[in-house]
Scaffold this active site. Structure first.
Site: not given
Lengths: 423, 92
Positions: A30, A105, A129
């Protein structure tokens, strides 16, 4: 939408530093996790050109375990969103549900795994997330107990809530990646001894016989009926394999979502103060004084980030601190106590991971409060610092549905074991 | 609706406190949204006072010099530098 689903902000190839359990594995990381020499944007225009001078601890551990990092995964800006639509680099498409969001997310991380662009991925979970995009994309995602995985090199959004965690196609692979990243780190004083040589992958043995599964009643009742139907089938499957199923009600849980947002926004308003355009990030040019320059630099934030920084500033301001922030801390302590009591009645707690099916791209951003509400089932776990895993439960209307299992603090083995019974 | 519903001036004031420059259109948008969101947060009024048991312990280490980034690396992402220092806008 392009064929690559916009899973990556930056494609790259970072070589391993030695052989290990992840030799030959490709990993998506990420884009809020620092990679030395490879830009790390947090999905924000503010950090479009930011290149970290050092690796996050989890990145060092990946490389030492033999992994090759193939890309920096798309995400909601600074992790603020549940659909990856607030990314300054455009939304990620769900590889398993055309024209629908990948969740967020950590949407790029889950989509990369679902599309086979990476074998494994790292996401971060502040209020769901990791679990949200894992559920929407039909893969497995685990949010570790607070303190199990080092946050050194993670660009902070809400320090007291967030953890880095693994996403993979199966429970066993998820657990194997957790084995690599878990354990104490001198660079993060909140890390815990648990996780050193914990052998999580060995717990993915499906031995759910004799375990008590507590269904979190209010979280099930808040979900779309089509999701509840799939969830109930999975719970029945656990029962068929020898688990005992009980119902659990947590009195505090209706306050968890408001408490979560007050705390997350308050911490965000403080954490994002570092983006002043002087040391890194977009400069506000140097006309006028420091305050004017600072305020101009921060025009580079997207709308959701501004909204949260402003609301967090409001919640911490004189006259409102006791009404919002202090009350949210009370709610957090209450939620934690309720979970402690629940684990006297059950070994693991179950709910649908998400109360809704993955929305179509473009449908969610109009009403922020509605978007916050889709986090209802995932945020209580972050408030209570607990571990939770989302595992695919089946499909509704052809769209992936995830089942969430919550464990007691440092009880990752237990949720991995129960989840592997559904693999 | 919050009993202290924010108006446009309150949004601008919080923008100033947070050092975020706002367009007029953003002020209008946030004014309406903040009323909704803060109204929702008002449900926290029903939460009783709860004694939090902290399971935190202090983590200490000797205050010894350790390696860190060198000056060039530390300055590498800065827009403006001078003589090995970050250069910022004037303070007043």
């Amino acid at each position: 939408m392009s064929a690559d689903h916009n899973a990556f902000i930056t494609e790259t190839s970072i070589d391993p530093t030695s052989d290990g359990p992840l030799s030959s594995a490709t990993v998506a990381v990420k884009d809020n996790i620092s990679t030395a020499g490879v830009r790390t944007t947090c999905g924000s225009a503010m950090l479009e050109e930011y290149v970290p001078p050092y690796d996050a601890t989890v990145v060092k551990r990946l490389k030492a375990a033999g992994a090759t990092i193939v890309g920096k995964a798309n995400m909601d800006e600074f992790g603020m969103g549940g659909t990856t639509e607030t990314s300054a680099f455009g939304p990620t498409e769900n590889p398993r549900a055309r024209d629908r969001v990948a969740g967020g997310s950590s949407g790029g991380s889950a989509a990369a795994v679902a599309a086979g662009k990476a074998d494994l991925a790292l996401g971060t979970d502040t209020g769901g997330s990791i679990r949200n995009p894992a559920a929407f994309c039909g893969v497995v995602g685990l949010k570790p107990t607070y303190g199990l995985v080092s946050r050194y090199g993670l660009i902070a959004y809400a320090n007291s809530l967030e953890q880095i965690g693994p996403i993979a196609p199966s429970v066993e692979e998820t657990a194997a990646l957790l084995d690599v990243i878990a354990g104490p780190d001198d660079h993060d004083a909140t890390t815990h001894q648990a996780g050193a040589n914990a052998a999580y992958a060995a717990a993915a043995d499906g031995a759910v016989d004799g375990m008590t599964v507590g269904v979190l009643r209010s979280l099930r009742e808040g979900a779309d009926q089509r999701i509840v139907d799939v969830f109930e089938e999975s719970v029945a499957e656990l029962e068929a394999q020898g688990a005992t199923v009980v119902e659990i009600e947590l009195d505090s849980i209706e306050h968890a979502l408001a408490a979560y947002y007050v705390i997350a926004m308050s911490e965000a308003s403080s954490n994002l103060a570092r983006f002043d355009g002087v040391r890194y990030g977009v400069s506000g040019d140097y006309e006028g004084d420091w305050n004017e320059s600072f305020a101009r630099a921060r025009e580079a934030f997207g709308e959701e980030v501004k909204r949260r920084v402003l609301l967090g500033t409001y919640a911490l301001s004189a006259g409102y601190h006791d009404k919002y922030y202090k009350k949210a801390q009370d709610a957090r302590a209450w939620v934690k106590r309720d979970f402690d009591d629940a684990f006297a009645q059950a070994d693991v707690l179950a709910s649908p991971t998400m109360p809704v099916l993955p929305p179509e791209i473009g449908d969610s951003l109009g009403d922020p409060l509605e978007l916050y509400r889709i986090d209802a089932n995932t945020v209580p776990v972050n408030l209570a610092n607990l571990p939770a895993i989302s595992v695919p439960a089946g499909r509704a209307e052809g769209l992936p549905v995830g089942l969430q299992l919550v464990g007691p603090a440092f009880g990752e083995h237990r949720i991995i074991r129960a989840a592997s019974a559904l693999d | 609706m919050s009993e202290d519903a924010v108006d446009a001036d309150a949004v601008r004031h919080v923008g100033d406190l947070a050092r975020v420059a706002l367009e007029e259109s953003e002020v209008e948008l946030f004014e309406a949204q903040f009323a909704d969101i803060l109204g929702y947060f008002d449900s926290l009024d029903e939460v009783p006072e709860v004694e939090a048991e902290s399971d935190l312990v202090n983590v200490m280490r000797p205050d010894e010099r350790r390696p860190s980034l060198d000056q060039d690396e530390a300055l590498d992402n800065a827009g403006e530098t001078e003589d090995g220092y970050f250069k910022g806008p004037r303070v007043s």
